[in-house]
Design an enzyme around this catalytic site. Structure first.
Site, PDB file in Angstrom:
ATOM      1  N   HIS A 178      -7.310  -3.800 -10.638  1.00  0.00           N
ATOM      2  CA  HIS A 178      -7.888  -4.777  -9.281  1.00  0.00           C
ATOM      3  C   HIS A 178      -8.808  -5.821 -10.104  1.00  0.00           C
ATOM      4  CE1 HIS A 178      -8.959  -5.410  -5.168  1.00  0.00           C
ATOM      5  NE2 HIS A 178     -10.782  -5.782  -5.348  1.00  0.00           N
ATOM      6  N   ILE A 211       0.970  -1.327   0.445  1.00  0.00           N
ATOM      7  CA  ILE A 211       0.090  -0.021  -0.593  1.00  0.00           C
ATOM      8  C   ILE A 211       0.952   1.298   0.388  1.00  0.00           C
ATOM      9  CG2 ILE A 211      -1.661   1.183   1.328  1.00  0.00           C
ATOM     10  CD1 ILE A 211      -3.243  -1.742   2.254  1.00  0.00           C
TER      11      ILE A 211
HETATM   12  C1  GRF Z   1      -4.387  -9.096 -11.608  1.00  0.00           C
HETATM   13  O1  GRF Z   1      -4.973 -10.119 -10.428  1.00  0.00           O
HETATM   14  C2  GRF Z   1      -4.466  -8.081 -10.770  1.00  0.00           C
HETATM   15  O2  GRF Z   1      -5.197  -7.723 -10.595  1.00  0.00           O
HETATM   16  C3  GRF Z   1      -3.797  -8.052  -9.310  1.00  0.00           C
HETATM   17  O3  GRF Z   1      -2.507  -9.003  -8.546  1.00  0.00           O
HETATM   18  C4  GRF Z   1      -2.985  -9.909 -10.382  1.00  0.00           C
HETATM   19  C5  GRF Z   1      -1.746  -9.569 -11.122  1.00  0.00           C
HETATM   20  O4  GRF Z   1      -1.499  -9.967 -11.666  1.00  0.00           O
HETATM   21  N1  GRF Z   1      -3.969  -6.724  -8.977  1.00  0.00           N
HETATM   22  P1  GRF Z   1      -0.364 -10.319 -12.545  1.00  0.00           P
HETATM   23  O5  GRF Z   1       1.648 -10.261 -11.690  1.00  0.00           O
HETATM   24  O6  GRF Z   1      -0.242  -8.720 -13.743  1.00  0.00           O
HETATM   25  O7  GRF Z   1       0.011 -11.597 -13.450  1.00  0.00           O
END
Ligand code: GRF
Length: 221
Positions: A111, A94
């Protein structure tokens, strides 16, 4: 047109990072990844950066005594690479208010839920357990809260009866890889205007129609 210099923050696999690199290399977005920063030294996202000749930096929390000093280093690294837009792609930290203030409305996050439903972690499982019929993903500007900034794009996917958290996550991830480059491109085109919580998009096309899950099969008459 000058390409927007972006810095991508990762902690893990980096599939969103990959989607952004691919879109940039293919000229589908007017932005270029100048640096990838990870808080995790073994994040696969770092390998992705290396393979594409993109500079990367590892900033581990162990090297800092406070969150503020960590974020000061992060700001310095991004500024050293001339970053205009900070893109959080699975970054498991964060950000401090000082970091957010250093890049006002110039930090995006993705997200894997339809915010404001299910902020936080493990949200695909939470959507399933709640019995939601639709899930999805959200790209938003980052403010000082958690998953709380103004929403730029959302994509919706249906929840299937046979879904597990894994199958639902995979369906959502396909959409993440589509909408994140799109949000970056809208930023690069200067088409995003924030008023309070709302993001207005210059020249945006209204989405027509609606969908129900399950589909409505009875007639109106
Ligand atoms: C994704 O599901 C994103 O929404 C979340 O963390 C995950 C990251 O996946 N914030 P990646 O590392 O881009 O494969």
């Amino acid at each position: 047109m000058n390409r927007v210099p972006i810095g991508v923050l990762v902690s893990g696999g980096g599939t969103n990072l990959q989607a952004i690199i691919d879109a940039s290399e293919a000229g589908r977005i007017n932005a270029e990844v100048k640096v990838v920063v990870s808080n995790n030294p073994i994040a696969y996202g770092l390998d992705r950066a290396r393979r594409h000749g993109i500079p990367s930096a590892v900033i581990t929390k162990e090297s800092f005594t406070t969150k503020d000093s960590y974020d000061a280093e992060l700001i310095k690294t991004l500024n050293n690479h001339g970053v205009m837009l900070v893109v959080m792609a699975g970054f498991m930290r964060i950000l401090t208010p000082a970091f957010v203030a250093a890049f006002p409305m110039r930090i995006m996050n993705i997200h894997p839920s339809l915010l404001p439903a299910f902020p936080g972690l493990g949200v695909q499982k939470k959507a399933l357990e709640y019995g939601a019929r639709f899930a999805g993903c959200t790209v938003h500007f980052v403010d000082a809260g958690v998953d709380s900034g103004p929403i730029i794009i959302q994509a919706v996917v249906p929840v299937h009866d046979g879904d597990t958290a894994e199958t639902l996550s995979r369906r959502i991830l396909v959409e993440e890889h589509r909408i994140y480059p799109q949000a970056i491109q809208l930023f690069a085109e200067g088409r995003l205007h924030v008023e309070g919580r709302r993001v207005f998009i210059t020249g945006g096309q209204p989405v027509e129609g609606s969908i129900a899950n399950p589909p409505v099969t009875i007639s109106d008459e």
